[in-house]
Design an enzyme around this catalytic site. Sequence first.
Site, PDB file in Angstrom:
ATOM      1  N   LYS A 248       0.821  -1.043   0.083  1.00 13.15           N
ATOM      2  CA  LYS A 248       0.098   0.134  -0.010  1.00 13.15           C
ATOM      3  C   LYS A 248       0.964   1.096   0.147  1.00 13.15           C
ATOM      4  O   LYS A 248       2.091   1.326   0.659  1.00 13.15           O
ATOM      5  CB  LYS A 248      -1.002  -0.119   1.152  1.00 13.15           C
ATOM      6  CG  LYS A 248      -0.282   0.342   2.479  1.00 13.15           C
ATOM      7  CD  LYS A 248      -0.701   1.672   3.060  1.00 13.15           C
ATOM      8  CE  LYS A 248       0.095   1.941   4.338  1.00 13.15           C
ATOM      9  NZ  LYS A 248       1.585   2.467   4.437  1.00 13.15           N
TER      10      LYS A 248
ATOM     11  N   ASP B 211      -1.858  -1.695  10.277  1.00 16.29           N
ATOM     12  CA  ASP B 211      -2.295  -1.658   8.862  1.00 16.29           C
ATOM     13  C   ASP B 211      -2.640  -3.011   8.250  1.00 16.29           C
ATOM     14  O   ASP B 211      -3.293  -2.924   7.058  1.00 16.29           O
ATOM     15  CB  ASP B 211      -0.676  -1.439   7.973  1.00 16.29           C
ATOM     16  CG  ASP B 211      -0.241   0.081   8.120  1.00 16.29           C
ATOM     17  OD1 ASP B 211      -1.110   1.014   8.264  1.00 16.29           O
ATOM     18  OD2 ASP B 211       0.874   0.314   7.734  1.00 16.29           O
TER      19      ASP B 211
HETATM   20  O1  C5P Z   1       0.346  -1.234  15.127  1.00 16.44           O
HETATM   21  P1  C5P Z   1       1.746  -1.419  14.746  1.00 16.44           P
HETATM   22  O2  C5P Z   1       2.259  -2.572  15.661  1.00 16.44           O
HETATM   23  O3  C5P Z   1       2.043  -1.503  13.407  1.00 16.44           O
HETATM   24  O4  C5P Z   1       2.561  -0.250  15.292  1.00 16.44           O
HETATM   25  C1  C5P Z   1       3.840  -0.260  15.653  1.00 16.44           C
HETATM   26  C2  C5P Z   1       4.192   1.205  16.559  1.00 16.44           C
HETATM   27  O5  C5P Z   1       4.149   2.372  15.442  1.00 16.44           O
HETATM   28  C3  C5P Z   1       3.261   1.392  17.438  1.00 16.44           C
HETATM   29  O6  C5P Z   1       3.868   0.783  18.652  1.00 16.44           O
HETATM   30  C4  C5P Z   1       3.368   2.821  17.683  1.00 16.44           C
HETATM   31  O7  C5P Z   1       4.522   3.231  18.334  1.00 16.44           O
HETATM   32  C5  C5P Z   1       3.341   3.404  16.368  1.00 16.44           C
HETATM   33  N1  C5P Z   1       1.868   3.451  15.833  1.00 16.44           N
HETATM   34  C6  C5P Z   1       1.236   4.844  16.327  1.00 16.44           C
HETATM   35  N2  C5P Z   1      -0.126   5.068  15.717  1.00 16.44           N
HETATM   36  C7  C5P Z   1      -0.611   4.198  14.782  1.00 16.44           C
HETATM   37  C8  C5P Z   1      -0.052   3.225  14.136  1.00 16.44           C
HETATM   38  C9  C5P Z   1       1.380   3.036  14.626  1.00 16.44           C
HETATM   39  O8  C5P Z   1       1.770   5.603  17.181  1.00 16.44           O
HETATM   40  N3  C5P Z   1      -1.782   4.699  14.159  1.00 16.44           N
END
Ligand code: C5P
Length: 283
Positions: free
Chosen positions: A9, A131
């Site tokens: 994406k 995502d």
């Molecule tokens: O959800 P995911 O594990 O991909 O997110 C990785 C990190 O990215 C989270 O721990 C956070 O620090 C940051 N993040 C965020 N806000 C989001 C998505 C991700 O702060 N909407």
Amino acid sequence: MISLKAYAKINLFLDIASLRTDGYHDIVSFMQTVSLADTVVLEPCDRITVSGNPAVTESSDLTYRAAEAFFGYTGIRAGVKITLSKRIPIQGGLAGGSADAAAVLRGLDRMYNTALNERCLAEIGLSVGSDVPFCVTGGSRLAYGRGEILMPAPPLFRVGIVIVASRSGCSTPLQFAALDGIHGADGYSPDTARLEALCDAVGNKDFTALCQNMYNIFENTEGYDRATANILKRAGAEGVLLSGSGGSVFGLFESPEAAVRAAGELNGSGLRAFACEPVNNYS
Ligand code: C5P
């Protein structure tokens, strides 16, 4: 055996509404599936295994966690052998790991005839990463919350896209932290007027207005590779933007043919460039 495409994406628009009390950020984004893809092959097995090309670390791979989450949710006592052929650059802001995880969820649903709907698969996916819900759904979507609140968006018309991988990957948490450092916890105010203009441009198939209204707040961080952005512009891209939290940069071309030519030139000059197109019929 089930073989699935796991599409990357890009974000045509990515801004932040607020830093949440749980440490995540509420985003405002236009997400678009593109034809650059990994391949994910699933075979029945008595435990979960992950292997791939290039080699993957099983314990940290999102596909492993997706399989665990699927079996946990359904209560099915089984495993799966997951084999990945990766093309999507890693840590590139292209949701490569999330796309693979979403493919595992869709594939296991088929393999075990569980007939879970998209909403349910997206909910399981959110426990794996922010995502993953979009990657389960795909196409053109507006994304809010952590990225799991997905709304219809006008489908992106046929354009050419060249994605250039960054030389070094970007850590998503560090990129969000860098933005907090710049904006302060209360300093976010998303440019919704610009997002509306972008949606109008997409709906009207207005290529120039689309390029003018693309936006990514992460371009304010040091992770943004301006040199690569300039190379893409010189190669003829009309709109250039960082994807996700970085570090891949993509350029939009009026035709897929122009994108293929530009990617060929950029690859010849030592960059890792991929020509691709929007994917809207997602299954
Ligand atoms: O959800 P995911 O594990 O991909 O997110 C990785 C990190 O990215 C989270 O721990 C956070 O620090 C940051 N993040 C965020 N806000 C989001 C998505 C991700 O702060 N909407």
